[in-house]
Design a protein around this motif. Structure first.
Motif, mmCIF file in Angstrom:
data_model
loop_
_atom_site.group_PDB
_atom_site.id
_atom_site.type_symbol
_atom_site.label_atom_id
_atom_site.label_comp_id
_atom_site.label_asym_id
_atom_site.label_seq_id
_atom_site.Cartn_x
_atom_site.Cartn_y
_atom_site.Cartn_z
ATOM 1 N N ARG A 140 1.809 6.520 -5.296
ATOM 2 C CA ARG A 140 0.965 5.910 -4.256
ATOM 3 C C ARG A 140 0.038 4.928 -4.955
ATOM 4 N N ASN A 141 -0.177 3.753 -4.338
ATOM 5 C CA ASN A 141 -1.103 2.739 -4.871
ATOM 6 C C ASN A 141 -0.759 2.369 -6.315
ATOM 7 N N ASP A 143 0.082 -0.185 -9.260
ATOM 8 C CA ASP A 143 -0.083 -1.569 -9.680
ATOM 9 C C ASP A 143 1.272 -2.146 -10.085
ATOM 10 N N GLU A 144 1.416 -3.468 -9.952
ATOM 11 C CA GLU A 144 2.689 -4.103 -10.292
ATOM 12 C C GLU A 144 3.103 -3.828 -11.727
ATOM 13 N N GLU A 226 6.514 -6.539 -6.986
ATOM 14 C CA GLU A 226 5.481 -6.746 -5.971
ATOM 15 C C GLU A 226 5.834 -5.996 -4.685
ATOM 16 N N SER A 229 5.001 -2.283 -5.235
ATOM 17 C CA SER A 229 3.558 -2.092 -5.274
ATOM 18 C C SER A 229 2.948 -2.244 -3.883
ATOM 19 N N PHE A 230 3.365 -3.273 -3.167
ATOM 20 C CA PHE A 230 2.839 -3.532 -1.819
ATOM 21 C C PHE A 230 3.073 -2.334 -0.901
ATOM 22 N N HIS A 231 4.284 -1.804 -0.903
ATOM 23 C CA HIS A 231 4.594 -0.715 0.019
ATOM 24 C C HIS A 231 4.016 0.618 -0.441
ATOM 25 N N SER A 232 3.736 0.752 -1.735
ATOM 26 C CA SER A 232 3.076 1.979 -2.196
ATOM 27 C C SER A 232 1.635 2.051 -1.707
ATOM 28 N N ASP A 233 1.066 0.920 -1.290
ATOM 29 C CA ASP A 233 -0.261 0.919 -0.678
ATOM 30 C C ASP A 233 -0.200 1.310 0.797
ATOM 31 N N VAL A 234 1.006 1.300 1.364
ATOM 32 C CA VAL A 234 1.194 1.650 2.773
ATOM 33 C C VAL A 234 1.457 3.144 2.924
ATOM 34 N N THR A 236 3.179 6.924 0.680
ATOM 35 C CA THR A 236 3.684 7.561 -0.535
ATOM 36 C C THR A 236 5.177 7.281 -0.662
#
Length: 275
Positions: A140-141, A143-144, A226, A229-234, A236
């Motif tokens: 989750r969350n 970084d690239e 990217e 990383s982007f979807h891990s912010d959405v 788990t």
């Protein structure tokens, strides 16, 4: 580049291999019963060395491959990820990944077949070659610059779209993408020893031995790291989740056609088209 592969036979036997062939995964690591069990180790770069396995390799030409996982997790697709493809569809270039999800019933293994829906449901289906990223660890969350630590590997896929359904209304995207067999997954998960140099890879959509679309991953609007990383912010992400990272171009297909997705370094997957 040194690459190992994780795969399954059509009867579900897990395999570990390299360019020279495959051995039973259990011979390489007795504690790994399935390919899914091996995904965290693939992400960590700790898969056993095939050369050290006390078993004879089986040439890949003599292996009948099934889907590399018995069941995948979340299936993400990324639309309009090459500027040229967006232009072909007369679509505006997105400012963020244009993502969607597909159901598990859409997955079929290498060799397919791709089954078109009845013509009264859709008379224009397109095929799209893509590079897919397979998650190996829950995260989750991310970084690239840490994405390589959570990705198990990569595989070629063929994604399908019922374009006439989608053109009627963009809100019909899920239905247009979700028919049975509308995602053909490659025969093996490519696990590079070193971080993948995406800028060097070419993706081709091939129909009946004709290259219908081709582009380099360097030209993606949103590169694979990217996207993850982007979807891990959405939400788990978990082992077995798959990201199809976008196609250089779609090609209409009809019964009798033969479709192939070719991703440089990663591999090929092909399937005939039937109705």
């Amino acid at each position: 580049m040194t690459v190992q592969y994780l795969a399954r036979t059509t009867d579900g036997r897990p395999l570990l291999g390299d360019e020279e062939g495959f051995v039973p995964l259990s011979a390489a690591a007795p504690d790994l019963e399935t390919v899914r069990d091996a995904l965290p180790r693939a992400a960590a770069g700790t898969l056993p060395d095939v050369d050290a396995v006390p078993a004879d390799r089986i040439d890949s030409a003599h292996v009948q491959f099934g889907p590399p996982l018995e069941r995948f997790g979340k299936l993400w697709g990324i639309g309009l990820n090459y500027a040229e493809h967006a232009g072909d569809l007369d679509e505006q270039r997105p400012d963020e990944p244009a993502s969607f999800m597909k159901p598990n019933n859409a997955v079929t293994g290498p060799g397919g077949p791709i089954r078109l829906p009845p013509v009264e449901q859709s008379s224009r289906v397109t095929a799209e070659a893509e590079l897919a990223v397979l998650m190996g660890r829950a995260c989750r969350n991310v970084d690239e610059d840490a994405v390589d630590d959570v990705v198990a590997g990569y595989l070629p896929v063929i994604d399908m779209t019922a374009e006439d359904i989608l053109q009627r209304n963009p809100r019909f995207l899920t239905r247009a993408k979700s028919f049975d067999s509308f995602l053909v997954v490659g025969p093996a998960i490519a696990v590079p020893e070193d971080p993948l140099a995406f800028e060097e890879l070419t993706v081709q959509t091939i129909v009946d031995d004709r290259v219908a679309a081709e582009n380099e991953v360097r030209n993606m609007l949103f590169p694979p790291r990217e996207i993850v990383s982007f979807h891990s912010d959405v939400m788990t992400l978990k082992p077995g989740d798959l990201f199809s990272t976008g196609t250089p171009g779609a090609e209409p297909i009809d019964p009798g056609d033969h479709v192939r997705a070719s991703v440089e370094t990663i591999g090929d997957v092909a399937a005939p088209v039937v109705r």
